[in-house]
Motif scaffolding. Sequence first.
Motif, PDB file in Angstrom:
ATOM      1  N   SER A  49       0.930  -1.100   0.067  1.00 41.62           N
ATOM      2  CA  SER A  49       0.046   0.102  -0.192  1.00 41.62           C
ATOM      3  C   SER A  49       0.978   1.184   0.053  1.00 41.62           C
ATOM      4  O   SER A  49       2.011   1.227   0.769  1.00 41.62           O
ATOM      5  N   SER A  50       0.434   2.165  -0.865  1.00 44.14           N
ATOM      6  CA  SER A  50       1.387   3.595  -0.865  1.00 44.14           C
ATOM      7  C   SER A  50       0.959   4.116   0.338  1.00 44.14           C
ATOM      8  O   SER A  50      -0.019   4.735   0.712  1.00 44.14           O
ATOM      9  N   SER A  51       2.157   4.437   1.383  1.00 45.03           N
ATOM     10  CA  SER A  51       1.779   5.192   2.386  1.00 45.03           C
ATOM     11  C   SER A  51       2.046   6.712   2.057  1.00 45.03           C
ATOM     12  O   SER A  51       2.679   7.196   1.325  1.00 45.03           O
ATOM     13  N   LYS A  52       1.096   7.449   2.865  1.00 45.27           N
ATOM     14  CA  LYS A  52       1.161   8.828   2.654  1.00 45.27           C
ATOM     15  C   LYS A  52       2.544   9.513   3.373  1.00 45.27           C
ATOM     16  O   LYS A  52       3.048   9.166   4.343  1.00 45.27           O
ATOM     17  N   PRO A  53       3.059  10.393   2.778  1.00 50.65           N
ATOM     18  CA  PRO A  53       4.051  11.044   3.202  1.00 50.65           C
ATOM     19  C   PRO A  53       3.889  11.587   4.810  1.00 50.65           C
ATOM     20  O   PRO A  53       2.916  12.171   5.117  1.00 50.65           O
ATOM     21  N   SER A  54       4.784  11.438   5.729  1.00 49.58           N
ATOM     22  CA  SER A  54       4.669  11.993   6.911  1.00 49.58           C
ATOM     23  C   SER A  54       5.012  13.352   7.236  1.00 49.58           C
ATOM     24  O   SER A  54       4.715  13.548   8.316  1.00 49.58           O
ATOM     25  N   ALA A  55       5.799  13.870   6.491  1.00 47.56           N
ATOM     26  CA  ALA A  55       6.494  15.303   6.634  1.00 47.56           C
ATOM     27  C   ALA A  55       6.438  16.177   5.426  1.00 47.56           C
ATOM     28  O   ALA A  55       6.293  15.463   4.426  1.00 47.56           O
ATOM     29  N   ARG A 188      -2.376  23.109  -0.683  1.00 44.93           N
ATOM     30  CA  ARG A 188      -2.708  22.371   0.503  1.00 44.93           C
ATOM     31  C   ARG A 188      -1.905  23.097   1.563  1.00 44.93           C
ATOM     32  O   ARG A 188      -0.850  23.746   1.809  1.00 44.93           O
ATOM     33  N   ALA A 189      -2.753  23.373   2.759  1.00 48.70           N
ATOM     34  CA  ALA A 189      -2.347  24.230   3.946  1.00 48.70           C
ATOM     35  C   ALA A 189      -1.765  23.285   4.890  1.00 48.70           C
ATOM     36  O   ALA A 189      -2.248  22.299   5.225  1.00 48.70           O
ATOM     37  N   ASP A 190      -0.668  23.731   5.654  1.00 51.96           N
ATOM     38  CA  ASP A 190      -0.062  23.007   6.468  1.00 51.96           C
ATOM     39  C   ASP A 190       0.760  24.127   7.686  1.00 51.96           C
ATOM     40  O   ASP A 190       0.636  25.212   7.158  1.00 51.96           O
ATOM     41  N   ARG A 191       1.012  23.686   8.568  1.00 58.55           N
ATOM     42  CA  ARG A 191       1.593  24.615   9.684  1.00 58.55           C
ATOM     43  C   ARG A 191       3.015  25.145   9.174  1.00 58.55           C
ATOM     44  O   ARG A 191       3.237  26.062   9.676  1.00 58.55           O
ATOM     45  N   VAL A 192       3.486  24.478   8.232  1.00 49.50           N
ATOM     46  CA  VAL A 192       4.781  24.851   7.782  1.00 49.50           C
ATOM     47  C   VAL A 192       4.683  25.944   6.804  1.00 49.50           C
ATOM     48  O   VAL A 192       5.394  26.924   6.770  1.00 49.50           O
ATOM     49  N   GLY A 193       3.546  25.850   6.087  1.00 48.44           N
ATOM     50  CA  GLY A 193       3.226  27.109   5.181  1.00 48.44           C
ATOM     51  C   GLY A 193       2.106  26.449   4.301  1.00 48.44           C
ATOM     52  O   GLY A 193       1.556  25.618   4.473  1.00 48.44           O
ATOM     53  N   LEU A 194       1.930  27.225   3.189  1.00 47.89           N
ATOM     54  CA  LEU A 194       0.958  26.880   1.943  1.00 47.89           C
ATOM     55  C   LEU A 194       1.706  26.182   0.906  1.00 47.89           C
ATOM     56  O   LEU A 194       2.421  26.927   0.373  1.00 47.89           O
TER      57      LEU A 194
END
Length: 235
Positions: A49-55, A188-194
């Motif tokens: 299964s293709s795992s989603k990136p964690s970071a 995609r919105a993320d805590r690191v940025g957009l």
Amino acid sequence: MRLTGLIAVLLLIAGCSRATVEEPEPSPTGPSAPTTSSAPTSAATTTPSSSKPSAPPAAGAPIADVITWIEAGRPADPTGYHKATRDGETTDLIDDIAFTVPAGPRRVTTCMTDAESTDSALACVVDLVNPPPQPQDIYGQWKGGWIDYGGNTLRVGSAHGDPGRFLHGAGAELPDGSSLSFGDYRCRADRVGLFCVNYAHRSAVLFSPEGIGTFGCLQPVPPPADAAKLFSCAS
């Protein structure tokens, strides 16, 4: 008397010659079929299964990794991002998209498309920690965090005497971990940025208060006199 005995012997010999010997009947079940042993196969084949990136992708990450990260976000319904609000008044943007992303304490990133723009389909105003200084011979209100992203170009900083496309305010918030698809773009919105990708040119941008990052074909080139930085996909 002897004649009678001879006749009896001849009759006995003739009867025996007509007798048939019955052969044993074949078994009704026929010959046994060879049994095929169903030996257990090797361990069941499992499809990985293709795992989603964690970071989030780091600076210099391949464009494919950036796209995978963006597409792993929860899809948001674009119909909720066709309006902008300013001072309590809401304006229907029809075909354009507007959204806002929190970018740390008291900092936000506001983005909006402009169908009538000839050089930038997406513009974002980022509250940069260290915005680029205003270039010489530039007059008007300098906005170092105004970013124009056209897919094959990225322009950082520009002078604006009016709000431009942001005249009607800002769009709804794009929650952390959500992705929004419109035209050739997906963000995609993320805590690191957009993170935003342009599929047509396979380029991507990170809009963050700490700075603007580029991925894919976007490379720094000499900026025009009215911009702080310029990136281009042109070879």
